[in-house]
Design a protein around this motif. Sequence first.
Motif, short mmCIF file in Angstrom:
data_model
loop_
_atom_site.label_atom_id
_atom_site.label_comp_id
_atom_site.label_asym_id
_atom_site.label_seq_id
_atom_site.Cartn_x
_atom_site.Cartn_y
_atom_site.Cartn_z
N GLU A 131 -52.96 -10.95 -27.57
CA GLU A 131 -51.91 -10.49 -28.32
C GLU A 131 -50.96 -8.98 -28.44
O GLU A 131 -50.05 -8.73 -28.58
CB GLU A 131 -52.07 -9.86 -30.29
CG GLU A 131 -52.99 -11.57 -30.79
CD GLU A 131 -52.24 -12.68 -30.92
OE1 GLU A 131 -50.92 -11.82 -31.42
OE2 GLU A 131 -52.30 -13.45 -30.89
N ILE A 132 -51.80 -8.35 -27.59
CA ILE A 132 -51.38 -6.65 -28.01
C ILE A 132 -50.64 -6.29 -26.51
O ILE A 132 -49.44 -6.32 -26.64
CB ILE A 132 -51.94 -5.98 -27.90
CG1 ILE A 132 -52.39 -5.63 -29.24
CG2 ILE A 132 -51.77 -4.45 -27.92
CD1 ILE A 132 -53.66 -4.93 -30.16
N LEU A 133 -51.20 -6.95 -25.91
CA LEU A 133 -50.70 -6.37 -24.00
C LEU A 133 -49.38 -7.05 -23.51
O LEU A 133 -48.48 -6.36 -23.56
CB LEU A 133 -51.67 -7.33 -22.68
CG LEU A 133 -51.80 -6.21 -21.58
CD1 LEU A 133 -51.57 -5.50 -21.45
CD2 LEU A 133 -52.77 -7.19 -20.55
N PRO A 134 -49.39 -8.54 -23.80
CA PRO A 134 -48.11 -8.61 -23.83
C PRO A 134 -46.51 -8.08 -24.54
O PRO A 134 -45.69 -7.47 -23.74
CB PRO A 134 -47.52 -10.26 -24.48
CG PRO A 134 -49.24 -10.30 -24.77
CD PRO A 134 -49.65 -9.43 -24.65
N ASN A 135 -46.97 -7.94 -25.72
CA ASN A 135 -46.11 -6.73 -26.44
C ASN A 135 -45.77 -5.36 -25.34
O ASN A 135 -44.90 -4.27 -25.63
CB ASN A 135 -46.29 -6.42 -27.29
CG ASN A 135 -45.62 -7.71 -28.06
OD1 ASN A 135 -44.36 -7.85 -28.04
ND2 ASN A 135 -46.47 -8.37 -28.60
N CYS A 136 -46.81 -4.88 -24.71
CA CYS A 136 -46.87 -3.25 -24.26
C CYS A 136 -46.64 -3.36 -22.54
O CYS A 136 -46.11 -2.25 -21.68
CB CYS A 136 -48.44 -2.88 -24.26
SG CYS A 136 -48.67 -2.89 -25.76
N LEU A 137 -46.39 -5.13 -22.20
CA LEU A 137 -45.71 -4.91 -21.04
C LEU A 137 -44.65 -4.42 -20.28
O LEU A 137 -44.02 -3.45 -19.69
CB LEU A 137 -45.46 -6.58 -20.15
CG LEU A 137 -47.09 -7.30 -20.50
CD1 LEU A 137 -46.76 -8.35 -19.82
CD2 LEU A 137 -47.82 -6.43 -19.37
N ALA A 138 -43.80 -4.26 -20.84
CA ALA A 138 -41.89 -3.92 -21.04
C ALA A 138 -41.77 -2.61 -20.34
O ALA A 138 -41.69 -1.98 -18.46
CB ALA A 138 -40.75 -3.89 -21.44
N PRO A 139 -42.54 -1.59 -20.88
CA PRO A 139 -43.32 -0.07 -20.29
C PRO A 139 -43.79 -0.11 -18.73
O PRO A 139 -43.09 0.72 -17.97
CB PRO A 139 -43.55 1.05 -20.97
CG PRO A 139 -44.29 0.02 -22.45
CD PRO A 139 -43.44 -1.36 -21.96
N LEU A 140 -44.19 -0.15 -19.20
CA LEU A 140 -46.02 -0.95 -17.87
C LEU A 140 -45.14 -1.35 -16.49
O LEU A 140 -44.95 -1.32 -15.67
CB LEU A 140 -46.43 -1.73 -18.23
CG LEU A 140 -48.10 -1.32 -16.96
CD1 LEU A 140 -48.81 -0.02 -18.67
CD2 LEU A 140 -49.47 -2.71 -17.70
N ILE A 141 -44.28 -2.61 -16.50
CA ILE A 141 -43.07 -3.16 -15.32
C ILE A 141 -42.52 -1.46 -15.17
O ILE A 141 -42.90 -1.00 -13.31
CB ILE A 141 -42.55 -3.90 -15.42
CG1 ILE A 141 -43.78 -5.25 -16.30
CG2 ILE A 141 -41.82 -4.39 -14.43
CD1 ILE A 141 -42.87 -6.30 -16.98
N ILE A 146 -49.54 5.16 -21.29
CA ILE A 146 -48.00 4.11 -21.40
C ILE A 146 -48.70 2.74 -21.88
O ILE A 146 -48.31 2.79 -23.45
CB ILE A 146 -47.50 4.20 -20.04
CG1 ILE A 146 -46.61 5.47 -20.11
CG2 ILE A 146 -46.52 2.07 -20.83
CD1 ILE A 146 -45.97 4.65 -18.50
N VAL A 147 -49.78 2.92 -22.12
CA VAL A 147 -50.92 1.78 -22.18
C VAL A 147 -51.04 2.22 -23.57
O VAL A 147 -50.78 0.91 -24.67
CB VAL A 147 -51.46 1.00 -21.00
CG1 VAL A 147 -52.57 -0.41 -22.55
CG2 VAL A 147 -51.03 0.48 -20.63
N ARG A 148 -51.59 3.58 -23.57
CA ARG A 148 -52.12 3.72 -25.43
C ARG A 148 -50.94 3.96 -26.28
O ARG A 148 -51.45 3.65 -27.28
CB ARG A 148 -53.26 5.13 -24.89
CG ARG A 148 -53.26 5.85 -25.98
CD ARG A 148 -54.73 7.05 -25.45
NE ARG A 148 -54.21 7.54 -26.74
CZ ARG A 148 -54.35 8.39 -27.64
NH1 ARG A 148 -53.32 8.95 -26.81
NH2 ARG A 148 -54.18 9.03 -28.39
N ALA A 149 -49.94 4.28 -25.81
CA ALA A 149 -48.85 4.70 -26.97
C ALA A 149 -48.52 3.29 -27.09
O ALA A 149 -48.62 2.69 -28.16
CB ALA A 149 -47.41 5.60 -26.24
N SER A 150 -48.27 2.29 -26.23
CA SER A 150 -47.70 1.20 -27.31
C SER A 150 -49.11 0.49 -27.59
O SER A 150 -48.04 -0.39 -28.63
CB SER A 150 -47.52 0.28 -25.44
OG SER A 150 -47.21 0.70 -24.82
N VAL A 151 -50.78 0.99 -27.00
CA VAL A 151 -50.63 -0.35 -27.99
C VAL A 151 -51.13 0.33 -29.46
O VAL A 151 -51.63 -0.25 -30.47
CB VAL A 151 -52.19 -0.37 -27.31
CG1 VAL A 151 -53.62 -0.70 -28.50
CG2 VAL A 151 -52.55 -1.25 -25.84
#
Lengths: 302, 312
Positions: free
Chosen positions: A212-222, A181-186
């Motif tokens: 920069e990138i991580l905060p934009n990937c948090l939603a699916p991660l949560i 999930i993280v890789r795909a959003s990153v």
Amino acid sequence: MSETIALDLIDENEHVPDSFIKEFWNHFKQNKGAVAGLALIIVFVLIALAAPLLAPYNPTFLQDNALRLPPIWAEGGTWSYPLGTDDVGRDILSRLIHGARISMGIGFAVVILSLTSGLFLGLFAGYYGGKVDRLIMRFIDIVMAFPSILLAITVVSVMGPGISNAIIAVAIVAIPNFTRIVRASVMAERKKQYVMASKTFGASNFRIMVFEILPNCLAPLIVQATLGFSDGILNAAALGFLGLGAQPPTPEWGTMLADARPFIESSPWMVTLPGLCILFSVLGFNLFGDGLRDALDPRLKK
Amino acid sequence: MNVIEVQNLKKHYPVRKPFKALKHVKALDGVSFSVPTKKTLGIVGESGCGKSTLAKTLMRLEVPTDGSVSLSGTDFTNMTGKDFHSAIQMIFQDPYNSINPRKKAWQLIAEPLLINTDLSKDECFKIACETMKKVGLRPELAHRYPHMFSGGQRQRIGIARALVMQPKVMILDEPVSALDVSIQAQVLNLLMKLQDDMDLTYLFISHDLHVVKHISDEILVMYLGKVVEYGARDKVFDDPKHPYTKALVASSPSILKEASDEPAIQGELPSPLNPPSGCAFHKRCPMATERCSKETPELTEKFGRKVACFEV
């Protein structure tokens, strides 16, 4: 020229900036389900924290004269054992209260372990790409090639049974979900111009990845973290059922569920009550996760 | 004195394919120009001509294969991060894509300061608010997230972000092409006012010839990584000499004048992996001779500007 760069006016209601927590809560409380989820979580966490105070009996104490007593609402129930007793005469209420400690602990530990390791693997794989990506993702493919419970059993058999080893085993099984999930959003975020813009100010790779990138990937991660919580409890329970996780007489919900399986027809409450505990704790985390995602994503704010 | 001087800048990307010889894409192949203070150099050309690679190379996002870039007399490879970032900054094309949606306006604007200076957060916040005023945004909006702004306002945030380091040179990579026409004019006027107020030097990359003509002092026309014509705006646009520039000017639509007699440009941009021999433009050129397919024309001074063509 002066009028063309006149100060822009959006609307008249002045926006007074709130503190982050207040702002977050204002958005979060609009979602009733999420608030209910949060309430469930708080209840379970409080129960877990205050277990020794709340529980009427020692959860491992065997009452010789009270085997498989029904709960109070059923015929034959007594107030001394409000939720009945199990097949060896242990008070189910006390076991459930103490079980909250263990199951919540397992859930948190599994999510924290698998989330942090999956997060960094996914972040590196997605951000650097190329050889780093291939190396990490082939490792992830190998982990995924095993059926999850089989892999967990293998890990536990190597390290020996017990709760902490079960937690590690279940966490390893959950790593691929987070990494992918993280890789795909990153990978999607990395190509956006704001990342290039940060590079033009001289931001370091670490800063770009984390701030920069991580905060934009948090939603699916949560959302994945809440699912990982329930998966963690269930997989740990499965290991307990196979005798590889929590060892009897530890009052773990999954183990209780498994132990009560032979009595599902004669004493259904023994199976139902721990099952309901798992259901509500998992439900609470899922509702909470959904609300958290909506409140954390500024694009979904109205 | 020239604030930015680019000498023979080259950027070649190696392309490896199995069972084939190593090839190079010559995204930039010997580009030279210099811009004096407070002037604007317009860089035009079709997509794929190397405009964006030029911007990336100048911002040190790509390492040049050859050539040199000096900013106010210092070679840019020798500059420290802070010196470099306060010498040159860039504004991006798409205001929806180039600012992080998770950051508030002031955080976006103050980011270069937070990275490159030791200022405290409060000081950065103050500078961000002042810069917001300069670009025509009310400082009260500092705590809003990007999605609460319109496209033009977002682009102003992007401009403010590039301004906080008080750079001398700004690269504008199609800064208005993603905006509505009415907003384009506002942003262009803002850019011109900022140039006056802050003594900025612009490199204005665009494919919109009208916009380039409006803002530029000099024009650089690129084709397949090479400069084909370079000179004062009025000379290049009103009296283009290179057949490619002529075709570009002719194919640019206008609501004011009738379609010109010059034939519009024919064919496609050749693959940069297999550029034509000789002059890269000869296959699409109406004036091409046999010599054009064999020799590469050099950029030479003709008619008061530089042109790379044998037939002029």
